[in-house]
Design a protein around this motif. Structure first.
Motif, PDB file in Angstrom:
ATOM      1  N   ASP A  88     -14.874 -64.702  -9.001  1.00 51.91           N
ATOM      2  CA  ASP A  88     -13.656 -65.258  -9.768  1.00 51.91           C
ATOM      3  C   ASP A  88     -13.862 -66.575 -10.306  1.00 51.91           C
ATOM      4  OD1 ASP A  88     -13.086 -65.777  -7.336  1.00 51.91           O
ATOM      5  OD2 ASP A  88     -11.206 -65.950  -7.881  1.00 51.91           O
ATOM      6  N   GLU A  89     -15.081 -67.398  -9.660  1.00 53.79           N
ATOM      7  CA  GLU A  89     -15.191 -68.599  -9.990  1.00 53.79           C
ATOM      8  C   GLU A  89     -16.242 -69.013 -11.104  1.00 53.79           C
ATOM      9  OE1 GLU A  89     -13.929 -70.956  -5.948  1.00 53.79           O
ATOM     10  OE2 GLU A  89     -15.772 -69.864  -6.195  1.00 53.79           O
ATOM     11  N   SER A  90     -15.942 -69.518 -12.312  1.00 47.85           N
ATOM     12  CA  SER A  90     -17.192 -69.494 -13.164  1.00 47.85           C
ATOM     13  C   SER A  90     -17.842 -70.887 -13.204  1.00 47.85           C
ATOM     14  CB  SER A  90     -16.533 -69.424 -14.769  1.00 47.85           C
ATOM     15  OG  SER A  90     -15.936 -70.644 -15.096  1.00 47.85           O
ATOM     16  N   ALA A  91     -19.130 -70.767 -13.861  1.00 43.15           N
ATOM     17  CA  ALA A  91     -19.766 -71.954 -13.699  1.00 43.15           C
ATOM     18  C   ALA A  91     -19.034 -73.012 -14.509  1.00 43.15           C
ATOM     19  CB  ALA A  91     -21.110 -71.641 -14.667  1.00 43.15           C
ATOM     20  N   ALA A  92     -18.746 -72.886 -15.850  1.00 46.08           N
ATOM     21  CA  ALA A  92     -17.914 -73.910 -16.276  1.00 46.08           C
ATOM     22  C   ALA A  92     -16.786 -74.526 -15.798  1.00 46.08           C
ATOM     23  CB  ALA A  92     -17.206 -73.326 -17.743  1.00 46.08           C
ATOM     24  N   GLU A  93     -15.868 -73.578 -15.091  1.00 44.66           N
ATOM     25  CA  GLU A  93     -14.949 -74.061 -14.104  1.00 44.66           C
ATOM     26  C   GLU A  93     -15.590 -75.093 -13.215  1.00 44.66           C
ATOM     27  OE1 GLU A  93     -11.550 -70.525 -14.814  1.00 44.66           O
ATOM     28  OE2 GLU A  93     -12.871 -70.440 -12.882  1.00 44.66           O
ATOM     29  N   LEU A  94     -16.493 -74.611 -12.465  1.00 53.25           N
ATOM     30  CA  LEU A  94     -16.969 -75.331 -10.997  1.00 53.25           C
ATOM     31  C   LEU A  94     -17.455 -76.566 -11.771  1.00 53.25           C
ATOM     32  CD1 LEU A  94     -18.375 -75.338  -8.578  1.00 53.25           C
ATOM     33  CD2 LEU A  94     -20.102 -74.391  -9.368  1.00 53.25           C
ATOM     34  N   LEU A  95     -18.158 -76.684 -12.836  1.00 53.08           N
ATOM     35  CA  LEU A  95     -18.854 -78.067 -13.240  1.00 53.08           C
ATOM     36  C   LEU A  95     -17.715 -79.029 -13.966  1.00 53.08           C
ATOM     37  CD1 LEU A  95     -22.153 -76.799 -14.985  1.00 53.08           C
ATOM     38  CD2 LEU A  95     -21.649 -78.007 -12.982  1.00 53.08           C
ATOM     39  N   GLU A  96     -16.648 -78.394 -14.519  1.00 53.23           N
ATOM     40  CA  GLU A  96     -15.363 -78.989 -15.054  1.00 53.23           C
ATOM     41  C   GLU A  96     -14.678 -79.627 -14.000  1.00 53.23           C
ATOM     42  OE1 GLU A  96     -11.570 -77.617 -16.960  1.00 53.23           O
ATOM     43  OE2 GLU A  96     -12.990 -77.395 -18.297  1.00 53.23           O
ATOM     44  N   ASP A  97     -14.553 -79.120 -12.729  1.00 59.07           N
ATOM     45  CA  ASP A  97     -13.941 -79.526 -11.764  1.00 59.07           C
ATOM     46  C   ASP A  97     -14.466 -80.638 -10.965  1.00 59.07           C
ATOM     47  OD1 ASP A  97     -11.817 -79.409  -9.642  1.00 59.07           O
ATOM     48  OD2 ASP A  97     -12.906 -78.144  -8.385  1.00 59.07           O
ATOM     49  N   TYR A  98     -15.988 -80.634 -11.049  1.00 59.30           N
ATOM     50  CA  TYR A  98     -16.673 -81.349 -10.356  1.00 59.30           C
ATOM     51  C   TYR A  98     -16.605 -82.753 -11.096  1.00 59.30           C
ATOM     52  CZ  TYR A  98     -20.692 -83.328  -7.508  1.00 59.30           C
ATOM     53  OH  TYR A  98     -21.830 -83.938  -6.822  1.00 59.30           O
ATOM     54  N   GLU A  99     -16.590 -82.566 -12.388  1.00 63.16           N
ATOM     55  CA  GLU A  99     -16.534 -83.849 -13.211  1.00 63.16           C
ATOM     56  C   GLU A  99     -15.247 -84.339 -13.101  1.00 63.16           C
ATOM     57  OE1 GLU A  99     -18.289 -86.106 -16.252  1.00 63.16           O
ATOM     58  OE2 GLU A  99     -19.148 -84.448 -15.501  1.00 63.16           O
ATOM     59  N   ALA A 100     -14.252 -83.653 -13.054  1.00 58.40           N
ATOM     60  CA  ALA A 100     -12.822 -84.305 -12.627  1.00 58.40           C
ATOM     61  C   ALA A 100     -12.789 -84.997 -11.343  1.00 58.40           C
ATOM     62  CB  ALA A 100     -11.800 -83.226 -12.758  1.00 58.40           C
ATOM     63  N   THR A 101     -13.331 -84.478 -10.346  1.00 56.97           N
ATOM     64  CA  THR A 101     -13.515 -84.988  -9.094  1.00 56.97           C
ATOM     65  C   THR A 101     -14.282 -86.318  -9.291  1.00 56.97           C
ATOM     66  OG1 THR A 101     -13.415 -82.898  -7.761  1.00 56.97           O
ATOM     67  CG2 THR A 101     -14.281 -84.906  -6.810  1.00 56.97           C
ATOM     68  N   GLY A 102     -15.352 -86.348  -9.966  1.00 57.63           N
ATOM     69  CA  GLY A 102     -16.070 -87.703 -10.123  1.00 57.63           C
ATOM     70  C   GLY A 102     -15.016 -88.647 -10.652  1.00 57.63           C
ATOM     71  N   HIS A 103     -14.176 -88.348 -11.772  1.00 56.44           N
ATOM     72  CA  HIS A 103     -13.364 -89.243 -12.485  1.00 56.44           C
ATOM     73  C   HIS A 103     -12.446 -89.868 -11.569  1.00 56.44           C
ATOM     74  CE1 HIS A 103     -15.052 -89.057 -16.410  1.00 56.44           C
ATOM     75  NE2 HIS A 103     -14.931 -87.733 -16.287  1.00 56.44           N
TER      76      HIS A 103
END
Length: 192
Positions: A88-103
């Motif tokens: 239930d976890e998508s690649a797009a969500e995963l990468l978006e969340d990782y980007e948000a964590t970096g910010h």
């Protein structure tokens, strides 16, 4: 970002640049992969590229919680599950969340400002006796090392999936022209 962190004149910017560069090359290991490929475990380990990105993201978010004096999000009992990209976890969500964590990391660290600012550690046994002896510098260096270690794992997994390696992936993602010594990665031909 051609494979190296941008040079800076101060330590905080330098550490944040190296962390951003390691995040970037970890995300490159997912470049061009489909949802199912992100979950592949083609080596002797149980690691997948999606699971590694999920773990590194959760680890970074947890450490920034520590910097902010919040309770850590990571539950040690779910450590193994943190390396698994669920259906239930998508690649797009995963990468978006990782980007948000970096910010978020950049914002929190810049707000704190000084790399030698003391950070109160969680009441975990491995911090006993030094709970107040860690600095933002130590945390950022730890995150760089953690991200780099798992990027190396992801590099091996990616090469096992389709033969892709770091520089050809970077060249493809950044649209470099072919060079004498390297051709940008292209997706393998799929059998029909």
């Amino acid at each position: 970002m051609a494979g190296n962190a941008e040079p800076h004149d101060n330590e905080l910017d330098t550490l944040l640049a190296f962390l951003a560069q390691q995040r970037y090359v970890l995300k490159l290991t997912a470049y061009g992969l489909g949802e199912d490929q992100l979950r592949l475990r083609p080596t002797a380990s149980e690691l997948s590229i999606g699971g590694l990105i999920k773990h590194v993201n959760a680890t970074e978010a947890s450490w920034i919680d520590v910097v902010e004096g919040r309770e850590r999000r990571q539950d040690p009992s779910s450590y193994t599950a943190g390396f698994t990209l669920r259906a239930d976890e998508s690649a797009a969500e995963l990468l978006e969340d990782y980007e948000a964590t970096g910010h978020r990391t950049d914002q929190v660290c810049r707000a704190l400002g000084a790399v030698d600012a003391p950070v109160l550690m969680p009441d975990d046994p491995w911090f006993s006796g030094r709970r107040e002896g860690y600095s933002l510098r130590w945390i950022l260096a730890h995150l760089i090392a953690e991200t780099a270690r798992h990027t190396g794992h992801a590099d091996i997994i990616r090469e096992s999936i389709d033969g892709a390696t770091a520089f050809p992936l970077m060249a493809a993602a950044e649209h470099w022209p072919p060079l004498d010594w390297m051709t940008p990665w292209t997706p393998p031909e799929r059998s029909r």
